[in-house]
Structure formats: C-alpha cells, structure tokens
Design an enzyme around this catalytic site. Sequence first.
Site, mmCIF file in Angstrom:
data_model
loop_
_atom_site.group_PDB
_atom_site.id
_atom_site.type_symbol
_atom_site.label_atom_id
_atom_site.label_comp_id
_atom_site.label_asym_id
_atom_site.label_seq_id
_atom_site.Cartn_x
_atom_site.Cartn_y
_atom_site.Cartn_z
ATOM 1 N N ALA A 142 -3.142 -12.442 -8.267
ATOM 2 C CA ALA A 142 -3.223 -13.357 -7.118
ATOM 3 C C ALA A 142 -2.294 -14.541 -7.313
ATOM 4 C CB ALA A 142 -4.662 -13.838 -6.953
ATOM 5 N N ALA A 143 -1.175 -14.305 -7.991
ATOM 6 C CA ALA A 143 -0.280 -15.425 -8.268
ATOM 7 C C ALA A 143 0.837 -15.544 -7.242
ATOM 8 C CB ALA A 143 0.307 -15.280 -9.676
ATOM 9 N N ARG A 161 4.698 -16.365 3.572
ATOM 10 C CA ARG A 161 4.689 -16.029 5.002
ATOM 11 C C ARG A 161 3.393 -16.415 5.723
ATOM 12 N NH1 ARG A 161 5.858 -10.422 6.519
ATOM 13 N NH2 ARG A 161 5.652 -9.670 4.384
ATOM 14 N N GLY A 170 7.051 0.785 -3.267
ATOM 15 C CA GLY A 170 7.558 1.517 -4.414
ATOM 16 C C GLY A 170 7.297 3.004 -4.182
ATOM 17 N N ASN A 203 -47.107 -26.327 26.858
ATOM 18 C CA ASN A 203 -46.031 -26.253 27.831
ATOM 19 C C ASN A 203 -45.242 -27.546 27.783
ATOM 20 O OD1 ASN A 203 -44.479 -26.152 30.319
ATOM 21 N ND2 ASN A 203 -45.744 -24.355 30.756
ATOM 22 N N ASN A 210 -36.736 -38.864 18.094
ATOM 23 C CA ASN A 210 -37.106 -38.711 16.687
ATOM 24 C C ASN A 210 -36.353 -39.645 15.767
ATOM 25 O OD1 ASN A 210 -34.758 -37.265 17.366
ATOM 26 N ND2 ASN A 210 -34.942 -35.987 15.546
HETATM 27 C C1 UD1 Z 1 4.278 -4.005 -5.440
HETATM 28 C C2 UD1 Z 1 4.664 -2.801 -6.290
HETATM 29 C C3 UD1 Z 1 5.097 -1.660 -5.376
HETATM 30 C C4 UD1 Z 1 3.974 -1.323 -4.401
HETATM 31 C C5 UD1 Z 1 3.552 -2.576 -3.625
HETATM 32 C C6 UD1 Z 1 2.333 -2.296 -2.811
HETATM 33 C C7 UD1 Z 1 5.580 -3.623 -8.411
HETATM 34 C C8 UD1 Z 1 6.814 -3.919 -9.146
HETATM 35 N N1 UD1 Z 1 5.731 -3.179 -7.159
HETATM 36 O O1 UD1 Z 1 5.443 -4.428 -4.765
HETATM 37 O O2 UD1 Z 1 5.418 -0.518 -6.125
HETATM 38 O O3 UD1 Z 1 4.430 -0.319 -3.481
HETATM 39 O O4 UD1 Z 1 3.226 -3.638 -4.534
HETATM 40 O O5 UD1 Z 1 2.051 -3.399 -2.005
HETATM 41 O O6 UD1 Z 1 4.498 -3.748 -8.935
HETATM 42 N N2 UD1 Z 1 1.936 -10.922 -8.086
HETATM 43 C C9 UD1 Z 1 1.628 -11.809 -9.098
HETATM 44 N N3 UD1 Z 1 2.621 -12.302 -9.885
HETATM 45 C C10 UD1 Z 1 3.912 -11.942 -9.731
HETATM 46 C C11 UD1 Z 1 4.231 -11.025 -8.703
HETATM 47 C C12 UD1 Z 1 3.221 -10.525 -7.903
HETATM 48 O O7 UD1 Z 1 0.447 -12.174 -9.255
HETATM 49 O O8 UD1 Z 1 4.752 -12.423 -10.485
HETATM 50 C C13 UD1 Z 1 0.867 -10.405 -7.236
HETATM 51 C C14 UD1 Z 1 0.994 -10.827 -5.796
HETATM 52 O O9 UD1 Z 1 0.222 -11.995 -5.564
HETATM 53 C C15 UD1 Z 1 0.450 -9.632 -5.033
HETATM 54 C C16 UD1 Z 1 0.738 -8.460 -5.928
HETATM 55 O O10 UD1 Z 1 0.978 -8.989 -7.221
HETATM 56 O O11 UD1 Z 1 -0.959 -9.731 -4.875
HETATM 57 C C17 UD1 Z 1 1.919 -7.636 -5.463
HETATM 58 O O12 UD1 Z 1 3.037 -8.475 -5.384
HETATM 59 P P1 UD1 Z 1 4.165 -8.231 -4.316
HETATM 60 O O13 UD1 Z 1 5.241 -9.181 -4.538
HETATM 61 O O14 UD1 Z 1 3.566 -8.143 -2.961
HETATM 62 O O15 UD1 Z 1 4.666 -6.774 -4.770
HETATM 63 P P2 UD1 Z 1 5.615 -5.835 -3.973
HETATM 64 O O16 UD1 Z 1 7.001 -6.267 -4.163
HETATM 65 O O17 UD1 Z 1 5.122 -5.655 -2.595
#
Ligand code: UD1
Length: 457
Positions: A9-10, A15, A136, A374, A383
Amino acid sequence: MSLNVVILAAGQGKRMYSELPKVLHTLAGKPLIAHVIAAARALRPTRICVVYGHGGEQVREAMQDPALAFARQEPQLGTGHAVQQALPALSDAPVTLVVYGDVPLIRPDTLQRLVDACHGSVAVLTAMLDNPTGYGRIVRGADRAIEAIVEEKDATAEHKRITEVNTGVMALPTSRLARWLGRLNNDNAQREYYLTDVVKLALNDGVSVAAVCVDDFSETLGVNSRAQLAQLERVFQRRCAESLLDKGVSLADPDRLDVRGTLTCGRDVRVDINCVFEGAVTLGDGVEIGPNCVLRNVSVAAGTRIEPFSLLEEAAIGERCRIGPYARIRPGTRLAQDVHIGNFVEVKASDIAAGSKANHLAYIGDTTIGCNVNVGAGTITCNYDGANKHRTIIEDDVFIGSDTQLVAPVTVRRGATIGAGSTITREVAADSLALTRVKQAAIPGWKRPRKKNRGQA
Ligand code: UD1
Ligand code: CA
C-alpha cells in the site's frame, strides 16, 4: 497451514488527486485496505504486514490494530522492493501471500485457493482478459509451464498478444523469499525492483511456478482513480444485493440499494428503492422499508413499516411500528411495539412504550413515554435550557393536545390530558386536565391595517 500476508500500500495514488492516501478512500463505508485486511484475516494468518509509503502515516494511524505489523517503504522502488521492506516483520510461516491494499473485492476463498496451490512452489493468481493492456503478461513455455512475467512496458509485440495477465496476488515460500528479493535488479524499463522477477529466480532454483486463474476478474480490480472507485463500489453493491436476494429479501431494484456495513434480514423483508444501510442494521420478519430511507446502526423488529424518506440512527424499533414518512429517529431511541411516529417527527434519546403515537410535527427529546399516549401535532419537549438537557416523563394513557410545550424537567402523570396550546412547566396530576391557554379576545369591527398611499395626488 500458518501464513504471512503482506499488503502492498505504498503507491502514491496520484490519480486520486487527494490529500488522503489512496487505500483510505472508502468503499461501502470502509477504507479500501480494511476490505483487504478482512479478506486476509479470513485465512487466519500468523502475521499481516502492511507496507505503507511516504505520507502514509495516516494509514498506520487509521488502521490501529495490535495484530497488524507495518513497514515503511521510502522511496518506492517497485513491488519487489516493497515486499523486501516487510521481511523483518514476517514470521517463519511456510507461505507468504502478497496482495495489494487497493484491491478491495478480493475474496478469501480465492486467496485460499492460491495458498493451497503454493506448497513449496510459487503460485501466481492470473486472469484471462480480452484487453490485457497495462498488465504484466504470463509467459508460458511449450509445455505450458510459466516461464516469466513480463511487464507491459518491457513487453515485445509478441508478449503483448498474450491475454493471460498477472493480477498481482502471489503466494511464495517464505524461506526462499529473502534470498530472491535480495537478488532482484532494476534492469528494466521502469527501473523498478519487480516482484514478478521472482518467477525467474524460482525457476533457476528449481522451484516450480503454479498459476491459479481467477473466475471473477472484478475481484482483482484495483483502484487508481475516483472513476474506478465508483465502479468497484457498484460491483460491491451488486454483490451485496444479489446475496440479499438469494437469502429471500425482496429488493425493488437491486441496483438502487447501498449497504455500508452489515444488513441482517428475517423472512419476507421488502426494501424499496434508494435505501442506504450503514453499520449494523437488523430487519425482522416482514419488515418493509419504503423508498429513500437511511438506517444507521438500527434494529427493526418484525412487522414494522418504515415509510418513505425516513432517517433512523442508533435506535431500536419494536414490532409492528409505523415510522414516517419523513420521520427522524435519532440516537438512543427505543420504541416498543405498535408505536406510530409520523411525518416531521423527531425523536431523540427517548423510550416510547407500546401503542403510543406521535403522528405529526413534533420533537420528543430525552423523554420517557408510557403506553397508549397520544402526542398531538406540534408538541415539543423543551429539553435544553441552554446549558443542560432535562428529561420529560409522560406516563401511560396521557393525551397531549396539539402545540403543547413540555418544559423539562417535567412529569405528566397517568391518564392526564393537556389542552392544546399549553406550556407545561410543572407536574401534571394523574387523570387531571392541564391547560395554560390565554383566553380568546374579540374586538368587533376590527379594521385591518392598510398600505399607506405613496406619492399620489
Ligand atoms: C503490478 C504487477 C503487474 C500486474 C499488476 C496488476 C509488478 C512489477 N507488476 O503492476 O504484473 O499485472 O500489478 O495490477 O509487480 N506498490 C508499493 N510499492 C512500490 C510499488 C508498488 O507498495 O514501490 C504497491 C502499490 O501501492 C499497488 C501495488 O503495489 O498497490 C501495485 O503497484 P502498481 O504500481 O499499480 O503495479 P503495476 O505497475 O500496475
Ligand atoms: Ca496497478
């Protein structure tokens, strides 16, 4: 089997254009990450670690829970780097499950299926998509075994034709994890440490990679924008509505109902359109909810009808009551059976016993009302004296005439009658009539004031 869960969740959630970290935006009244945590909890893991990022202290504060571990990832160098930050917080449970904090609809049984597929190997949750752009891709060899996961940005034209994608959910053998993560490099288009590169490292070590294909892709949809959040809210609500229908609840329109909490229904409950249920709401057998009602932490006993446009909060409603239309039931209200609360009646922190009625335009606050009372139209309990709240007690079989003010603290004894338009400041004795009405005056031949002539010749 004991299990670690890492929740990523980092990510910044740029957006969303929001001050709030993305995973704290709510779906069905609950932060996105709380949905993921709940799904993870269902698997009874030994440890759950949330990886949060810059500005994500709020996540940590919002999710205060002694059973959760937190790891900070700063800067964010990719999903592999993110999982690495969680390593010190993990137990030596054989399997570590990685999920994203912004994927709120993931189901426990899907996660369980992936964990079950893991035993010693890596298991990837995949999906078949008509339009796989952005994801991916799952690259399989001639023997159909998974060989690699290639990110969109690193993909060749041939890779881009693959329609099986990585959903991001992965189960990994904990004992190998630290070594593999330590060997990742960022030699790719995004200069990130990809968790997905673990696939190749596993194969090099002779560890197999299994795929579990998700049945319902909406489960793995992530939230990156407000539009996606709104879309997932609808998916969630539709699921909720379908489950209610399956249990025998009648919904006038399954697309016009919002449940933000838990709605528990008896038999033959009917819910009309545009109703919102928040927190824990219980509806007994045969309860009917009219259109446009909001119920928040309320229990409604069997046979009661809530008429349109009513708002009920933190209250217990008895059997066969009739509430509304346009009623406001505020916290601390308890109604016994056969109570009628009509239009534009507000009730707060009051107990109303069986068979009593307040049908029109009244305020009942901090009041105890007995049976078969009633309360006339326009009656108000005064109050609040500007500093303190005081109680009004109205015993059984009292009749309160219209437009009465009851200045609390005050008691009206059983069987008493109050004449319309009275201001009651002292106790009213049982079976007596109380009235404080000013005598009617009559001035015969009264001329109404007229408008003055202005600037006329
Ligand atoms: C990632 C996958 C991809 C997959 C897609 C599905 C990798 C390299 N790619 O891509 O294969 O199809 O998710 O949605 O894993 N996050 C961190 N720290 C970071 C980067 C990301 O906590 O440094 C967390 C983000 O908050 C998010 C999740 O990891 O919850 C996925 O990150 P995101 O950047 O959306 O990955 P994608 O590029 O979409
Ligand atoms: Ca993503």
